[in-house]
Structure formats: C-alpha cells, structure tokens
Scaffold this active site. Structure first.
Site, short mmCIF file in Angstrom:
data_model
loop_
_atom_site.label_atom_id
_atom_site.label_comp_id
_atom_site.label_asym_id
_atom_site.label_seq_id
_atom_site.Cartn_x
_atom_site.Cartn_y
_atom_site.Cartn_z
N SER A 190 32.21 40.84 38.88
CA SER A 190 33.56 40.95 39.44
C SER A 190 33.92 42.39 39.83
O SER A 190 35.06 42.67 40.19
CB SER A 190 34.58 40.47 38.42
OG SER A 190 34.34 39.12 38.10
N GLY A 191 32.96 43.31 39.70
CA GLY A 191 33.27 44.72 39.99
C GLY A 191 33.33 45.57 38.73
O GLY A 191 33.94 46.64 38.73
N THR A 192 32.66 45.12 37.69
CA THR A 192 32.63 45.83 36.41
C THR A 192 32.10 47.26 36.57
O THR A 192 32.69 48.21 36.05
CB THR A 192 31.67 45.09 35.44
OG1 THR A 192 31.85 43.69 35.59
CG2 THR A 192 31.88 45.53 34.01
N THR A 193 30.99 47.38 37.30
CA THR A 193 30.34 48.68 37.46
C THR A 193 31.29 49.66 38.17
O THR A 193 31.40 50.82 37.78
CB THR A 193 29.05 48.51 38.31
OG1 THR A 193 28.36 47.35 37.85
CG2 THR A 193 28.15 49.71 38.21
N TRP A 194 31.97 49.17 39.16
CA TRP A 194 32.92 49.99 39.92
C TRP A 194 34.08 50.42 39.02
O TRP A 194 34.47 51.59 38.99
CB TRP A 194 33.41 49.16 41.11
CG TRP A 194 34.24 49.90 42.13
CD1 TRP A 194 34.31 51.25 42.31
CD2 TRP A 194 35.09 49.31 43.12
NE1 TRP A 194 35.14 51.54 43.35
CE2 TRP A 194 35.64 50.38 43.86
CE3 TRP A 194 35.44 48.00 43.45
CZ2 TRP A 194 36.52 50.16 44.93
CZ3 TRP A 194 36.31 47.79 44.51
CH2 TRP A 194 36.85 48.86 45.24
N LYS A 215 26.36 44.50 48.47
CA LYS A 215 27.20 44.66 49.66
C LYS A 215 28.58 45.23 49.33
O LYS A 215 29.14 46.01 50.09
CB LYS A 215 27.40 43.30 50.34
CG LYS A 215 26.22 42.82 51.14
CD LYS A 215 26.65 41.58 51.91
CE LYS A 215 25.61 41.08 52.86
NZ LYS A 215 26.06 39.86 53.55
N GLY A 216 29.15 44.72 48.23
CA GLY A 216 30.47 45.19 47.84
C GLY A 216 31.56 44.82 48.84
O GLY A 216 32.46 45.63 49.10
N ARG A 259 37.91 38.71 40.40
CA ARG A 259 37.34 38.57 41.75
C ARG A 259 37.28 37.10 42.14
O ARG A 259 37.14 36.22 41.27
CB ARG A 259 35.93 39.17 41.76
CG ARG A 259 35.36 39.35 43.14
CD ARG A 259 33.97 39.97 43.09
NE ARG A 259 33.53 40.31 44.44
CZ ARG A 259 32.28 40.62 44.77
NH1 ARG A 259 31.34 40.67 43.85
NH2 ARG A 259 31.98 40.90 46.02
N HIS A 290 32.67 41.64 28.61
CA HIS A 290 32.76 40.41 29.40
C HIS A 290 33.36 39.28 28.55
O HIS A 290 33.48 38.15 29.04
CB HIS A 290 31.37 39.97 29.88
CG HIS A 290 30.79 40.82 30.97
ND1 HIS A 290 31.53 41.30 32.02
CD2 HIS A 290 29.51 41.25 31.19
CE1 HIS A 290 30.74 42.00 32.84
NE2 HIS A 290 29.53 41.98 32.35
P1 A3P Z 1 28.12 41.94 45.65
O1 A3P Z 1 26.90 41.33 45.01
O2 A3P Z 1 29.05 40.90 46.21
O3 A3P Z 1 27.81 42.99 46.61
P2 A3P Z 1 29.46 43.82 38.48
O4 A3P Z 1 29.57 45.30 38.52
O5 A3P Z 1 30.57 43.15 37.74
O6 A3P Z 1 28.11 43.38 38.08
O7 A3P Z 1 29.69 43.32 40.00
C1 A3P Z 1 28.73 43.58 40.97
C2 A3P Z 1 29.39 43.47 42.33
O8 A3P Z 1 30.21 44.64 42.55
C3 A3P Z 1 28.37 43.45 43.45
O9 A3P Z 1 28.97 42.65 44.48
C4 A3P Z 1 28.30 44.91 43.85
O10 A3P Z 1 27.80 45.15 45.13
C5 A3P Z 1 29.76 45.31 43.71
N1 A3P Z 1 29.92 46.77 43.51
C6 A3P Z 1 29.17 47.59 42.74
N2 A3P Z 1 29.61 48.84 42.82
C7 A3P Z 1 30.67 48.83 43.66
C8 A3P Z 1 31.52 49.85 44.17
N3 A3P Z 1 31.38 51.11 43.82
N4 A3P Z 1 32.51 49.48 45.02
C9 A3P Z 1 32.66 48.18 45.39
N5 A3P Z 1 31.87 47.19 44.96
C10 A3P Z 1 30.88 47.50 44.10
#
Ligand code: A3P
Length: 323
Positions: A67-71, A290-291, A152, A128
C-alpha cells in the site's frame, strides 16, 4: 475456534496455532485465520512477544502490504530526522539504506544494528498488523503513541502484491525459473481475504473507524492522494508526528527536498536499492515498481473488477469509507 481477545496477552500461540484454519496456497507463507485476519504462522507465534516487548513507539506506520509502506517509511524517517540529516546530505541514511532498514516492523524483530542510526527525536516503527492486533502499549488510553495508516485501492494492492510475489519467487529460485503463481489464483485468494493480513478491506476499515473515533491518535492517509499531492500530505504527516515544518523550513524548500529524496525515481535509482538486500532478506529492488494509481486496469478483466468491487462495496457499506 475460540481464541483470546487481541488486547490480552495472546497465550501460548504455539499451542493455539494448530487449531486455527490453515491456508497454504498463498506464497511464501502458511497463513492461519486468527481474530478475523489471515496471518503468517511465523508472525502469529511472535504475537505474545510483540505485545510484551519493552519498546517505545512514538509513531507507528501501519499499512496493508503493498500500500506504499516503503514510501511512508522513507517520508516519515526523513521528516523525523531532518535536524540531524538534511535531505540534501550526501550521507543521508536513505541514500545508504533501504527504507525498511531505517524503520523496522514490529513483527520482524528488533534491529541488530539499531545503534548505527542515532536515536531519533521521534521513535518510529512500522507494522502490517490489523489495528485490533496491536499491543495495548500503542492503542491503550494512556498510550502516547500515534498511528499513521496508509491506505491504497485494493485492486492496485492485489496487482502490486501478485507481481511482487512472483518476482520474489523468481529471485529466490536462483533467478532462473519463472513463477507459476497466476493472477487468477492471487485474485481468488484475495477476494476471499486469504492473503497476508487479509481481508484487505477489513484491515482498512479497522484503522478508518479508529481514525474517526480518535483523529489525534490515528491519521488515515491515502496512497492515491499522496501521489497526487505529495507535499501537502507530507505537511499533514509532519504536523501529526509533532514536528510540523517551520516557516523557515518552508522558505528553504525542505518539504520539496524531502518529497524529492523519497520519490520513486530517486529511491529506485540508488545503488543500495538496485543491488542490496534488506534485513527481511528481500531484494530491495522489489519494493520499487511503477508507483502509479490504477495499474490494475492493465491486468484485471472486467469480470474480476466487478467481482472485487461488489465484495468491497458490500463490506464497506455504511462505514463512510470508499475504496
Ligand atoms: P506498484 O507495485 O503498484 O508499483 P509497499 O511499500 O507497501 O510494499 O508497496 C509497494 C508499492 O509502493 C509498489 O507499487 C511500489 O512501486 C510503490 N512505491 C514504492 N516506493 C514508492 C515511492 N517512493 N513513491 C510512490 N510509490 C512507491
């Protein structure tokens, strides 16, 4: 099965585990249904320790996987530590470490090298776990911890998770064999809530309800809004974390610099994220794809879309939450 309520010490999980419904079709984990959510067995056995750990979490970053955890980890880390590390600093930890190595998960044990990063003014952790499975020290009335949830669209979560799982399988299998895990398999399991921390919509709903009940306690962010307006969402995040940007910082462009540092192209291009492996033993590059919002349109059939939309709409009816 009768299981203890989530806010009490969770008894002897090793004893309870075999009696819980089992799901083995969801790579890479064996999942068990516990208190309404499908959890990896390896997480469930640690739940009592997670609950009794003597830790302090000022801000807990919560999310459903993909859902954007890393971001969110990158943004919160860069924001909380900006007095020590300017976002333009060539030695910034995010240029040397994957965001998962900067903010650890509650359910993945303590950091061996936690001392390497100086104790930040705001202690961050991530999870999570569903809200109802969080430790009392975080959710209890007397707790000073605050929670940021990133939510997300479930169709993007499904597609992102399926692709991540396939790539992780291929990376694990000497990189040669292509994964046989089909989108149809992942879709059917997802629709039944049979995925890590599923059902997705129940996970989101718990945090949503708590954010309405206690808005000072739980901040509910949306990935889609963050993609659309990263700077204003970062300001919201910083204010919630108790470290709002000052006028001087605004004038100096600190907000934009953090947004830029944590942007997908920037993080994806860093050497550590192209070649490294994080403390979860996952290749860092797998977290950056892709993000974008709406990539599901490139993968799901009209039948799949209708089926999942109907399930989610029915589950969220009357909640005020729209996914
Ligand atoms: P997609 O596979 O749709 O591209 P999580 O961090 O929770 O594992 O989520 C991973 C999703 O967040 C992936 O989505 C990834 O590309 C996206 N993501 C990772 N880093 C990001 C960033 N800095 N900005 C926006 N989206 C990001």
């Amino acid at each position: 099965p009768v299981v203890p309520p989530p806010s009490t010490p969770h008894g002897d999980m090793a004893e309870i585990l075999p009696s819980l419904p089992l799901e083995t079709r969801c790579p890479p984990f064996h999942l068990r249904l516990y208190n309404g959510f499908w959890q990896p067995e390896i997480v469930l056995v640690d739940i009592p320790d997670i609950h009794t750990a003597h830790l302090r979490e000022d801000i807990l970053l919560a999310s459903f996987p993909k859902s954007g955890t890393t971001w969110l980890k990158a943004l919160a880390f860069a924001t909380a530590n900006r007095a020590m590390y300017s976002p333009s600093d060539a030695q910034h930890p995010l240029r040397r470490r994957n965001p998962h190595d900067c903010v650890r998960f509650l359910e993945a044990g303590a950091a061996d090298d936690a001392d390497e990063l100086h104790a930040p003014p705001v202690l961050l952790a991530a999870t999570h776990l569903p809200y109802s499975m969080l430790p009392e020290r975080i959710t209890g009335e007397g707790s000073r911890s605050r929670i940021v949830y990133i939510c997300r669209n479930p169709k993007d979560v499904l597609v992102s998770g399926w692709i991540f799982t396939r790539k992780a399988q291929e990376a694990g299998g000497e990189g040669k064999e292509s994964s046989s895990y089909t989108l149809q398999e992942a879709f059917d399991l997802f629709c039944e809530g049979r995925c890590v921390n599923g059902p997705h919509w129940q996970h989101a709903l718990e945090y949503w309800a708590e954010s309405l009940e206690r808005p000072g306690k739980v901040l509910f962010l949306r990935y889609e809004e963050m993609v659309r307006e990263p700077a204003s969402n970062l300001r919201k995040l910083a204010a919630f974390m108790g470290c709002a940007f000052s006028r001087e910082e605004e004038d100096a462009g600190v907000v934009d610099a953090i947004v830029e540092l944590c942007s997908l192209p920037k993080l994806k291009a860093m050497g550590v994220n192209r070649n490294g492996i994080n403390y979860l033993s996952v290749k860092n590059e797998l977290y950056f794809r892709k993000g974008v919002t709406g990539d599901w349109t490139n993968h799901l059939t009209p039948e799949m879309i209708t089926r999942l939309d109907e399930i989610v709409d029915a589950a969220l009816q009357g909640s005020g939450l729209d996914l």
